[in-house]
Design a protein around this motif. Structure first.
Motif, PDB file in Angstrom:
ATOM      1  N   TRP A  37       2.124  -0.128   7.761  1.00  0.00           N
ATOM      2  CA  TRP A  37       2.190   0.196   6.328  1.00  0.00           C
ATOM      3  C   TRP A  37       1.371  -0.828   5.523  1.00  0.00           C
ATOM      4  N   LEU A  38       1.598  -2.105   5.778  1.00  0.00           N
ATOM      5  CA  LEU A  38       0.921  -3.149   5.024  1.00  0.00           C
ATOM      6  C   LEU A  38      -0.591  -3.103   5.223  1.00  0.00           C
ATOM      7  N   GLN A  39      -1.029  -2.710   6.400  1.00  0.00           N
ATOM      8  CA  GLN A  39      -2.460  -2.630   6.680  1.00  0.00           C
ATOM      9  C   GLN A  39      -3.111  -1.414   6.029  1.00  0.00           C
ATOM     10  N   HIS A  40      -2.361  -0.320   5.864  1.00  0.00           N
ATOM     11  CA  HIS A  40      -2.980   0.939   5.460  1.00  0.00           C
ATOM     12  C   HIS A  40      -2.479   1.546   4.155  1.00  0.00           C
ATOM     13  N   LEU A  41      -1.245   1.243   3.752  1.00  0.00           N
ATOM     14  CA  LEU A  41      -0.676   1.975   2.623  1.00  0.00           C
ATOM     15  C   LEU A  41      -0.008   1.112   1.565  1.00  0.00           C
ATOM     16  N   ALA A  42      -0.154  -0.174   1.615  1.00  0.00           N
ATOM     17  CA  ALA A  42       0.591  -1.043   0.702  1.00  0.00           C
ATOM     18  C   ALA A  42       0.027  -0.969  -0.720  1.00  0.00           C
ATOM     19  N   ARG A  43       0.293   0.138  -1.387  1.00  0.00           N
ATOM     20  CA  ARG A  43      -0.114   0.307  -2.783  1.00  0.00           C
ATOM     21  C   ARG A  43       0.863   1.256  -3.459  1.00  0.00           C
ATOM     22  N   PRO A  44       1.135   1.084  -4.732  1.00  0.00           N
ATOM     23  CA  PRO A  44       2.046   1.992  -5.424  1.00  0.00           C
ATOM     24  C   PRO A  44       1.479   3.398  -5.513  1.00  0.00           C
ATOM     25  N   ALA A  45       2.307   4.395  -5.384  1.00  0.00           N
ATOM     26  CA  ALA A  45       1.894   5.787  -5.513  1.00  0.00           C
ATOM     27  C   ALA A  45       2.168   6.252  -6.931  1.00  0.00           C
ATOM     28  N   GLN A  46       1.149   6.740  -7.608  1.00  0.00           N
ATOM     29  CA  GLN A  46       1.277   7.318  -8.946  1.00  0.00           C
ATOM     30  C   GLN A  46       1.952   6.350  -9.920  1.00  0.00           C
ATOM     31  N   GLY A  47       1.755   5.033  -9.741  1.00  0.00           N
ATOM     32  CA  GLY A  47       2.317   4.065 -10.651  1.00  0.00           C
ATOM     33  C   GLY A  47       3.811   3.857 -10.509  1.00  0.00           C
ATOM     34  N   ARG A  48       4.453   4.536  -9.581  1.00  0.00           N
ATOM     35  CA  ARG A  48       5.901   4.389  -9.395  1.00  0.00           C
ATOM     36  C   ARG A  48       6.182   3.440  -8.241  1.00  0.00           C
ATOM     37  N   GLN A  49       7.314   2.781  -8.314  1.00  0.00           N
ATOM     38  CA  GLN A  49       7.753   1.871  -7.256  1.00  0.00           C
ATOM     39  C   GLN A  49       8.014   2.660  -5.972  1.00  0.00           C
ATOM     40  N   PRO A  50       7.310   2.361  -4.864  1.00  0.00           N
ATOM     41  CA  PRO A  50       7.647   3.030  -3.610  1.00  0.00           C
ATOM     42  C   PRO A  50       8.980   2.505  -3.073  1.00  0.00           C
ATOM     43  N   VAL A  51       9.799   3.406  -2.592  1.00  0.00           N
ATOM     44  CA  VAL A  51      11.079   3.059  -1.973  1.00  0.00           C
ATOM     45  C   VAL A  51      11.212   3.826  -0.669  1.00  0.00           C
ATOM     46  N   VAL A  52      12.108   3.375   0.171  1.00  0.00           N
ATOM     47  CA  VAL A  52      12.294   3.974   1.489  1.00  0.00           C
ATOM     48  C   VAL A  52      13.666   4.628   1.585  1.00  0.00           C
ATOM     49  N   ARG A 177      -8.553  14.386  18.430  1.00  0.00           N
ATOM     50  CA  ARG A 177      -8.067  13.075  18.000  1.00  0.00           C
ATOM     51  C   ARG A 177      -6.643  12.817  18.476  1.00  0.00           C
ATOM     52  N   HIS A 178      -6.207  13.420  19.565  1.00  0.00           N
ATOM     53  CA  HIS A 178      -4.791  13.332  19.934  1.00  0.00           C
ATOM     54  C   HIS A 178      -4.339  11.940  20.337  1.00  0.00           C
ATOM     55  N   ARG A 179      -5.238  11.020  20.605  1.00  0.00           N
ATOM     56  CA  ARG A 179      -4.835   9.674  20.973  1.00  0.00           C
ATOM     57  C   ARG A 179      -4.895   8.715  19.784  1.00  0.00           C
ATOM     58  N   GLN A 180      -5.217   9.218  18.627  1.00  0.00           N
ATOM     59  CA  GLN A 180      -5.280   8.363  17.447  1.00  0.00           C
ATOM     60  C   GLN A 180      -3.921   7.711  17.234  1.00  0.00           C
ATOM     61  N   GLN A 181      -3.917   6.413  17.049  1.00  0.00           N
ATOM     62  CA  GLN A 181      -2.664   5.705  16.911  1.00  0.00           C
ATOM     63  C   GLN A 181      -2.086   5.798  15.497  1.00  0.00           C
ATOM     64  N   ILE A 182      -2.922   5.706  14.486  1.00  0.00           N
ATOM     65  CA  ILE A 182      -2.413   5.676  13.125  1.00  0.00           C
ATOM     66  C   ILE A 182      -2.848   6.947  12.416  1.00  0.00           C
ATOM     67  N   LEU A 183      -1.905   7.668  11.891  1.00  0.00           N
ATOM     68  CA  LEU A 183      -2.201   8.916  11.213  1.00  0.00           C
ATOM     69  C   LEU A 183      -2.428   8.652   9.739  1.00  0.00           C
ATOM     70  N   THR A 184      -3.322   9.402   9.167  1.00  0.00           N
ATOM     71  CA  THR A 184      -3.681   9.176   7.777  1.00  0.00           C
ATOM     72  C   THR A 184      -2.531   9.541   6.849  1.00  0.00           C
ATOM     73  N   PRO A 185      -2.461   8.896   5.695  1.00  0.00           N
ATOM     74  CA  PRO A 185      -1.439   9.257   4.728  1.00  0.00           C
ATOM     75  C   PRO A 185      -1.577  10.711   4.296  1.00  0.00           C
ATOM     76  N   GLN A 186      -2.824  11.195   4.193  1.00  0.00           N
ATOM     77  CA  GLN A 186      -3.041  12.570   3.765  1.00  0.00           C
ATOM     78  C   GLN A 186      -2.413  13.561   4.740  1.00  0.00           C
ATOM     79  N   ALA A 187      -2.529  13.292   6.043  1.00  0.00           N
ATOM     80  CA  ALA A 187      -1.954  14.192   7.044  1.00  0.00           C
ATOM     81  C   ALA A 187      -0.439  14.246   6.911  1.00  0.00           C
ATOM     82  N   CYS A 188       0.187  13.100   6.703  1.00  0.00           N
ATOM     83  CA  CYS A 188       1.643  13.059   6.592  1.00  0.00           C
ATOM     84  C   CYS A 188       2.126  13.587   5.244  1.00  0.00           C
ATOM     85  N   GLN A 189       1.344  13.360   4.192  1.00  0.00           N
ATOM     86  CA  GLN A 189       1.727  13.899   2.899  1.00  0.00           C
ATOM     87  C   GLN A 189       1.618  15.418   2.927  1.00  0.00           C
TER      88      GLN A 189
END
Length: 195
Positions: A37-52, A177-189
């Protein structure tokens, strides 16, 4: 976003966690997912606080297993990322059949109205951007059902983080791309887009 493919040692670790009660593995898995997450997605989405918000188990399954693997992984993930953790954000209100026994259509039907948002947390979560967290992403049916419940309550859902993504599903949807280790945020979104 997923840390890796559901095969080899990662598959073994998740199976040991869930079925052999080796709950200590959850912290390590959450830590590694958090590093991704920290390497690829550590940024706020749409100005809102990300939570888990971890995907919950139904009370019956929780009693049988004794723990919710997604909630344990989320603890390690949130320690690593320092994101707020809402383990009670969602409730599984229907006892559903185990997903691993079902095909894609059966999985979706199995989860219709299976989740509800904790009413006490709705006001707080409406000002955030929720990232769902689960152990394995197969077809996306679980994430879709959970996201639907959150969105129905007026809560923004940014995506889903999982430790692993099922190899068979990856190969069918992205054969080159079936061996790709990290999936893009777009694919998961896209996997949890409103239906």
């Amino acid at each position: 976003m997923s840390w890796g493919s559901y095969d080899g040692s990662l598959r073994q670790a998740l199976r040991r966690l869930k079925y052999e009660h080796q709950t200590g593995l959850a912290a390590m898995l959450g830590h590694e997912l958090g590093r991704t997450w920290l390497q690829h997605l550590a940024r706020p989405a749409q100005g809102r606080q990300p939570v888990v918000v971890p995907i919950p188990l139904h009370a019956t399954r929780l009693q049988q297993r004794g723990f919710n693997q997604a909630a344990l992984i989320a603890q390690g993930f949130c320690r690593q990322t320092r994101l707020p953790h809402y383990p009670e954000g969602l409730q599984r209100v229907l006892a559903t059949e185990a997903q691993h026994r079902l095909n894609r259509q059966q999985r979706q039907a199995n989860l219709i109205q299976a989740f509800a948002v904790n009413p006490a947390l709705v006001p707080r979560l409406r000002h955030t951007s929720v990232w769902l967290l689960d152990d394995i992403f197969t077809t996306g049916a679980t994430a879709q059902a959970a996201a639907h419940a959150l969105r129905k309550a007026g809560i923004s859902v940014a995506g889903v983080c999982t430790v692993a993504r099922a190899v068979a599903w990856e190969m069918a949807s992205q054969p080159d791309r079936h061996r790709q280790q990290i999936l893009t945020p777009q694919a998961c979104q896209g996997a949890i887009a409103p239906s």
